[in-house]
Motif scaffolding. Structure first.
Motif, mmCIF file in Angstrom:
data_model
loop_
_atom_site.group_PDB
_atom_site.id
_atom_site.type_symbol
_atom_site.label_atom_id
_atom_site.label_comp_id
_atom_site.label_asym_id
_atom_site.label_seq_id
_atom_site.Cartn_x
_atom_site.Cartn_y
_atom_site.Cartn_z
ATOM 1 N N UNK A 69 30.599 42.089 70.412
ATOM 2 C CA UNK A 69 31.729 41.494 69.691
ATOM 3 C C UNK A 69 31.534 41.646 68.184
ATOM 4 N N UNK A 70 30.309 41.468 67.715
ATOM 5 C CA UNK A 70 30.029 41.649 66.287
ATOM 6 C C UNK A 70 30.212 43.116 65.895
ATOM 7 N N UNK A 71 29.805 44.029 66.767
ATOM 8 C CA UNK A 71 29.975 45.452 66.481
ATOM 9 C C UNK A 71 31.453 45.802 66.315
ATOM 10 N N UNK A 72 32.298 45.251 67.155
ATOM 11 C CA UNK A 72 33.736 45.532 67.047
ATOM 12 C C UNK A 72 34.294 44.994 65.732
ATOM 13 N N UNK A 73 33.774 43.838 65.282
ATOM 14 C CA UNK A 73 34.209 43.294 63.993
ATOM 15 C C UNK A 73 33.769 44.214 62.844
ATOM 16 N N UNK A 74 32.609 44.827 62.964
ATOM 17 C CA UNK A 74 32.118 45.767 61.940
ATOM 18 C C UNK A 74 33.006 47.012 61.905
ATOM 19 N N UNK A 75 33.377 47.553 63.085
ATOM 20 C CA UNK A 75 34.223 48.744 63.137
ATOM 21 C C UNK A 75 35.585 48.480 62.509
ATOM 22 N N UNK A 76 36.096 47.272 62.745
ATOM 23 C CA UNK A 76 37.441 46.934 62.257
ATOM 24 C C UNK A 76 37.461 46.658 60.760
ATOM 25 N N UNK A 77 36.306 46.402 60.162
ATOM 26 C CA UNK A 77 36.237 46.056 58.739
ATOM 27 C C UNK A 77 36.208 47.335 57.882
ATOM 28 N N UNK A 78 36.398 47.191 56.555
ATOM 29 C CA UNK A 78 36.321 48.369 55.672
ATOM 30 C C UNK A 78 34.889 48.692 55.224
ATOM 31 N N UNK A 79 33.872 48.196 55.935
ATOM 32 C CA UNK A 79 32.496 48.487 55.520
ATOM 33 C C UNK A 79 32.255 49.999 55.490
ATOM 34 N N UNK A 80 32.719 50.675 56.531
ATOM 35 C CA UNK A 80 32.615 52.145 56.565
ATOM 36 C C UNK A 80 34.031 52.717 56.647
ATOM 37 N N UNK A 81 34.300 53.677 55.787
ATOM 38 C CA UNK A 81 35.657 54.250 55.778
ATOM 39 C C UNK A 81 35.979 54.949 57.091
ATOM 40 N N UNK A 82 34.959 55.397 57.790
ATOM 41 C CA UNK A 82 35.182 56.076 59.079
ATOM 42 C C UNK A 82 35.396 55.079 60.216
ATOM 43 N N UNK A 83 35.065 53.813 59.951
ATOM 44 C CA UNK A 83 35.130 52.757 60.985
ATOM 45 C C UNK A 83 34.299 53.134 62.218
ATOM 46 N N UNK A 111 35.341 38.776 56.831
ATOM 47 C CA UNK A 111 35.391 37.486 57.537
ATOM 48 C C UNK A 111 35.157 37.646 59.039
ATOM 49 N N UNK A 112 35.641 38.734 59.617
ATOM 50 C CA UNK A 112 35.446 38.953 61.057
ATOM 51 C C UNK A 112 33.975 39.105 61.404
ATOM 52 N N UNK A 113 33.256 39.879 60.571
ATOM 53 C CA UNK A 113 31.820 40.048 60.792
ATOM 54 C C UNK A 113 31.106 38.706 60.605
ATOM 55 N N UNK A 114 31.505 38.001 59.572
ATOM 56 C CA UNK A 114 30.901 36.701 59.270
ATOM 57 C C UNK A 114 31.054 35.734 60.437
ATOM 58 N N UNK A 115 32.254 35.664 60.997
ATOM 59 C CA UNK A 115 32.497 34.746 62.113
ATOM 60 C C UNK A 115 31.702 35.142 63.351
ATOM 61 N N UNK A 116 31.607 36.454 63.610
ATOM 62 C CA UNK A 116 30.859 36.914 64.786
ATOM 63 C C UNK A 116 29.366 36.630 64.641
ATOM 64 N N UNK A 117 28.835 36.811 63.422
ATOM 65 C CA UNK A 117 27.428 36.484 63.194
ATOM 66 C C UNK A 117 27.195 34.982 63.275
ATOM 67 N N UNK A 118 28.162 34.210 62.846
ATOM 68 C CA UNK A 118 28.049 32.747 62.956
ATOM 69 C C UNK A 118 27.941 32.329 64.417
ATOM 70 N N UNK A 119 28.719 32.967 65.273
ATOM 71 C CA UNK A 119 28.628 32.655 66.706
ATOM 72 C C UNK A 119 27.276 33.104 67.248
ATOM 73 N N UNK A 120 26.862 34.318 66.889
ATOM 74 C CA UNK A 120 25.526 34.804 67.193
ATOM 75 C C UNK A 120 25.193 34.982 68.656
#
Length: 242
Positions: free
Chosen positions: A206-220, A192-201
């Motif tokens: 800011x979108x990169x930080x949302x990606x790091x905080x998400x479980x997309x990559x286990x290494x974050x 959801x964090x990535x989704x919201x950041x991309x929605x703002x665009x």
């Protein structure tokens, strides 16, 4: 004999004048009456014709008079009204704004990593902004590198729909990969964090930080330590990948 003939001729002339002189004044007046009456009737006929013409204009329908507006701006005189049913509502006024984007067919034909980033944004109904394209290119580079970004037709190592839960699966084409990537961002709550950041665009960082905080990559991405912000190289994938 000549004198006798003259006398006879004179008698005849006298007889004719005598007849003419014997016409009565009344008969002479009667003979003159039609011509005189015609001359007297001519002015009267002209007057009647003028009067008839005036009555024609008087009886013809006249256009409604245009009245000047009153002090409050309203017009006086006859007005027209329009009755509208009580259940008829006024249409809503639309104020949408429109932006043009390149169609998927054009992106596929061009076939670069930038085109694939735009395709994900279009499939996910995200704004195709410079900030969103930038963060997508950086993200793809961190997952597979720039020179082989189409590896396994899975540029972001997405496990959703690829047959590899750890992100090591593959897709039949880059078009399918874009659809599943957009679907994962829209479908799973933990993105959801990535989704919201991309929605703002409007902010790639800011979108990169949302990606790091998400479980997309286990290494974050080591909280950004393994994340480059240098300009991304634009590289075309083989046509077979599409």
């Amino acid at each position: 004999m000549r004198d006798a003939g003259r006398q006879v001729h004179g008698a005849r002339r006298a007889a004719r004048h005598g007849v003419a002189s014997r016409v009565s004044p009344a008969r002479a007046e009667a003979r003159a009456t039609p011509a005189r009456a015609a001359r007297r009737a001519a002015p009267l006929a002209a007057s009647v014709a003028v009067l008839a013409l005036g009555l024609t204009f008087a009886l013809a329908p006249q256009p409604a008079a245009v009245t000047a507006p009153t002090a409050d701006g309203a017009f006086t005189g006859d007005t027209q009204t329009l009755n509208v049913a009580a259940d008829v509502a006024a249409p809503a006024v639309s104020h949408e704004s429109y932006t043009s984007t390149t169609g998927p067919e054009t992106l596929i034909a061009s076939g670069t990593n930038e085109d694939w980033a735009k395709l994900v944004l279009i499939d996910g109904d995200f704004p195709v902004t410079e900030a969103n394209i930038t963060v997508m290119l950086r993200w793809m580079r961190q997952e597979n590198g720039a020179d082989n970004w189409w590896n396994r037709n899975n540029p972001l190592n997405n496990g959703y729909g690829s047959g590899g839960g750890s992100g090591l699966g593959s897709y039949d084409s880059l078009v399918t990969a874009a659809e599943y990537c957009a679907g994962a961002l829209r479908h799973f709550d933990h993105y959801d964090g990535i989704e919201a950041a991309l929605e703002a665009g409007d902010d790639a960082d800011a979108t990169a930080r949302a990606i790091w905080a998400s479980p997309w990559a286990s290494s974050h991405y080591a909280d950004g330590a393994h994340w480059s912000t240098r300009p991304a190289e634009i590289v075309q994938a083989p046509a077979s990948a599409w």
